[in-house]
Design an enzyme around this catalytic site. Structure first.
Site, PDB file in Angstrom:
ATOM      1  N   ARG A 211      -8.292 -41.121  -2.427  1.00 27.60           N
ATOM      2  CA  ARG A 211      -7.933 -40.050  -1.490  1.00 27.60           C
ATOM      3  C   ARG A 211      -8.351 -40.429  -0.074  1.00 27.60           C
ATOM      4  NH1 ARG A 211     -10.668 -36.091  -5.594  1.00 27.60           N
ATOM      5  NH2 ARG A 211      -8.893 -35.614  -6.934  1.00 27.60           N
ATOM      6  N   PHE A 227       2.435 -34.147  -8.682  1.00 26.08           N
ATOM      7  CA  PHE A 227       1.390 -33.969  -9.712  1.00 26.08           C
ATOM      8  C   PHE A 227       0.058 -33.657  -8.995  1.00 26.08           C
ATOM      9  CE2 PHE A 227       4.335 -37.295 -11.244  1.00 26.08           C
ATOM     10  CZ  PHE A 227       4.828 -36.718 -12.395  1.00 26.08           C
ATOM     11  N   ASP A 249       3.526 -29.375  -8.475  1.00 26.10           N
ATOM     12  CA  ASP A 249       2.982 -29.478  -9.841  1.00 26.10           C
ATOM     13  C   ASP A 249       3.771 -28.505 -10.707  1.00 26.10           C
ATOM     14  OD1 ASP A 249      -0.054 -30.538 -10.953  1.00 26.10           O
ATOM     15  OD2 ASP A 249       1.011 -29.074 -12.188  1.00 26.10           O
ATOM     16  N   SER A 250       3.975 -28.869 -11.977  1.00 30.34           N
ATOM     17  CA  SER A 250       4.753 -27.970 -12.838  1.00 30.34           C
ATOM     18  C   SER A 250       3.947 -26.720 -13.201  1.00 30.34           C
ATOM     19  CB  SER A 250       5.179 -28.703 -14.111  1.00 30.34           C
ATOM     20  OG  SER A 250       4.051 -29.222 -14.762  1.00 30.34           O
ATOM     21  N   ASP A 296       0.774 -39.226  -9.098  1.00 31.45           N
ATOM     22  CA  ASP A 296      -0.437 -39.338  -9.928  1.00 31.45           C
ATOM     23  C   ASP A 296      -0.245 -38.526 -11.202  1.00 31.45           C
ATOM     24  OD1 ASP A 296      -2.997 -39.881 -10.802  1.00 31.45           O
ATOM     25  OD2 ASP A 296      -3.931 -38.303  -9.604  1.00 31.45           O
ATOM     26  N   CYS A 336      -3.145 -43.312 -15.292  1.00 23.93           N
ATOM     27  CA  CYS A 336      -4.489 -43.131 -15.844  1.00 23.93           C
ATOM     28  C   CYS A 336      -4.480 -43.297 -17.361  1.00 23.93           C
ATOM     29  CB  CYS A 336      -5.072 -41.780 -15.432  1.00 23.93           C
ATOM     30  SG  CYS A 336      -4.113 -40.400 -16.008  1.00 23.93           S
TER      31      CYS A 336
HETATM   32  N1  SAH Z   1      -3.502 -35.861  -8.603  1.00 22.52           N
HETATM   33  C1  SAH Z   1      -4.370 -34.873  -9.170  1.00 22.52           C
HETATM   34  C2  SAH Z   1      -4.518 -35.016 -10.666  1.00 22.52           C
HETATM   35  C3  SAH Z   1      -3.211 -34.971 -11.430  1.00 22.52           C
HETATM   36  S1  SAH Z   1      -3.371 -34.451 -13.089  1.00 22.52           S
HETATM   37  C4  SAH Z   1      -5.733 -34.903  -8.479  1.00 22.52           C
HETATM   38  O1  SAH Z   1      -5.979 -35.782  -7.632  1.00 22.52           O
HETATM   39  O2  SAH Z   1      -6.549 -34.043  -8.776  1.00 22.52           O
HETATM   40  C5  SAH Z   1      -1.729 -34.318 -13.582  1.00 22.52           C
HETATM   41  C6  SAH Z   1      -1.007 -33.052 -13.152  1.00 22.52           C
HETATM   42  O3  SAH Z   1       0.360 -33.229 -13.480  1.00 22.52           O
HETATM   43  C7  SAH Z   1      -1.440 -31.766 -13.849  1.00 22.52           C
HETATM   44  O4  SAH Z   1      -1.868 -30.834 -12.896  1.00 22.52           O
HETATM   45  C8  SAH Z   1      -0.179 -31.266 -14.566  1.00 22.52           C
HETATM   46  O5  SAH Z   1      -0.014 -29.852 -14.489  1.00 22.52           O
HETATM   47  C9  SAH Z   1       0.913 -31.963 -13.810  1.00 22.52           C
HETATM   48  N2  SAH Z   1       2.158 -32.208 -14.564  1.00 22.52           N
HETATM   49  C10 SAH Z   1       2.296 -32.593 -15.851  1.00 22.52           C
HETATM   50  N3  SAH Z   1       3.605 -32.779 -16.159  1.00 22.52           N
HETATM   51  C11 SAH Z   1       4.317 -32.511 -15.030  1.00 22.52           C
HETATM   52  C12 SAH Z   1       5.703 -32.532 -14.708  1.00 22.52           C
HETATM   53  N4  SAH Z   1       6.634 -32.876 -15.598  1.00 22.52           N
HETATM   54  N5  SAH Z   1       6.067 -32.198 -13.444  1.00 22.52           N
HETATM   55  C13 SAH Z   1       5.142 -31.854 -12.528  1.00 22.52           C
HETATM   56  N6  SAH Z   1       3.811 -31.820 -12.791  1.00 22.52           N
HETATM   57  C14 SAH Z   1       3.405 -32.140 -14.022  1.00 22.52           C
END
Ligand code: SAH
Length: 392
Positions: A211, A227, A249-250, A296, A336
């Site tokens: 970040r 995400f 985010d979904s 991510d 990850c």
């Molecule tokens: N980048 C974040 C962590 C991501 S965790 C950070 O730095 O804190 C992954 C995220 O992806 C979760 O919040 C989950 O709700 C979201 N996610 C999962 N599938 C998804 C999709 N198909 N479309 C959008 N978001 C999604």
């Protein structure tokens, strides 16, 4: 203590200090242990090798020590003290600008099955093995001693991380204290941490350094944080003077969290907007005005069998980003999934770049930060991979 005898010749990896005994390596026990019980591990000839927690499953023993020593409160205290000293040495602890860090990272801290994240005065503890669950109170007592004056509460959160078949009746809740203040500071930025309902221990501590790097590239850019979860990357992009930041985010809950975190740091700042949308749909339908994109996603492959499908998923989202990103744009892309290695991830991203017909330079190769250390004898501990790419 009950003794486990290995099949002949199955001690080689343990002699190289690898901290796991697989179930297939076991010859017999002198007496059957309970799940979570400490066992001595011996060669077929009866030579002592290690002490660890036994449980049912393919990883049958997680090794706590390669010496014949008691595993008691004093043992936990020494291990936790070493973990804390490492965090002080790294500079993530004892730092007025940062009170958000991982104190214990399982095998990486010679405590397989245990994760502890620190958020200000609260420690969030997670057991990934039955043995650590059994020892939770003893560990909590030792932790309070090591972190005296630093933390005042320990929240235990293992409902989803323990094998459900073990039927331990575990519940999430405070082992010590009852903290209500849930704002933590990472590199001078504030974040609400929802350890009660949030994913993992409430926050993705492992992206801290990445970040910071993103902040450095944000000035004047139009940022898409895909995400976003709690919006870590978005808040750093705002401080880095991005022109606009869109978080996607979904999960509607994640959108609430990111908005709250933006408000906490940049109240009323109109540069930010958040959308609850599926990533694939958003990437398909969005325009081409972004010139800094973060991808991510959650672990696409939780197991080796899901690997091929996962690699296709990485190629697909990266291809969409490559197709839409502005010329001169920068892409931060991550995986990850432990089951996906660095080369496989690279290949998935390279395939995406080629399919989108873009010229791409690798600027940085990213990984997990120093408070998520990798035990040199346990290469499986390397899980976070990232690339920062300049797209011509
Ligand atoms: N980048 C974040 C962590 C991501 S965790 C950070 O730095 O804190 C992954 C995220 O992806 C979760 O919040 C989950 O709700 C979201 N996610 C999962 N599938 C998804 C999709 N198909 N479309 C959008 N978001 C999604």
């Amino acid at each position: 203590m009950k003794t486990l005898y290995l099949k002949y010749g199955k001690e080689d990896s343990l002699r190289r200090f690898h901290p796991w005994v697989f179930s297939g390596a076991i010859h017999h026990f002198d007496e059957q242990p309970e799940e979570g019980e400490l066992v001595r591990v011996c060669t077929g000839d009866g030579d002592f090798i290690a002490i660890g927690h036994w449980q049912i499953g393919s990883i049958a023993v997680r090794v706590l020590s390669f010496e014949e020593e008691p595993v008691n409160e004093n043992f936990w205290q020494i291990r936790l003290q070493h973990a804390y000293e490492a965090r002080l040495a790294i500079g993530v602890a004892g730092n007025p600008d940062n009170n958000t860090y991982r104190l214990v990272h399982g095998e990486g801290d010679n405590l397989p099955g245990l994760v502890i994240d620190i958020y200000g005065k609260t420690a969030v503890m997670q057991a990934h093995s039955v043995g650590m669950h059994v020892c939770r109170q003893e560990i909590a007592t030792a932790l309070m001693k090591v972190m005296e004056g630093v933390i005042d509460s320990i929240f235990y959160k293992s409902e989803t991380t323990l094998p459900f078949k073990a039927a331990l009746g575990q519940e999430n809740g405070f082992l010590i204290g009852n903290a209500s203040d849930n704002v933590a500071v990472e590199n001078g930025l504030k974040f609400h941490i929802d350890w009660l309902k949030g994913q993992k221990t409430g926050f993705f501590v492992d992206q801290r350094d990445n970040r910071s790097l993103l902040e450095h590239y944000s000035k004047g850019r139009s940022v898409l944080n895909m995400f976003c979860y709690t919006g870590g990357f978005s808040v750093y992009a705002m401080r880095g003077n991005a022109k606009l930041v869109h978080s996607v985010d979904s999960s509607a809950k994640a959108v609430e969290l990111v908005n709250a975190n933006i408000d906490l740091n940049f109240p009323g700042d109109a540069r930010h907007a958040a959308f609850a949308e599926d990533a694939f749909k958003y990437l398909d339908e969005m325009g081409d005005n972004y010139d800094l994109i973060i991808l991510d996603p959650p672990a696409f492959a939780k197991h080796k069998d899901a690997l091929r499908h996962a690699l296709k998923g990485y190629t697909k989202i990266n291809q969409k980003a490559f197709e839409k990103i502005q010329p001169g744009g920068i892409l931060f892309t991550f995986s990850c999934s432990q089951a996906v290695n660095k080369d496989q991830f690279r290949l998935a991203v390279f395939t995406a770049a080629a399919q989108a017909h873009r010229k791409v330079r690798i600027l940085h190769q990213l990984h997990q930060p120093a408070d998520h250390p990798i035990n040199i004898y346990h290469p499986e501990g390397e899980y976070l991979k990232g690339l920062v790419l300049y797209v011509e």
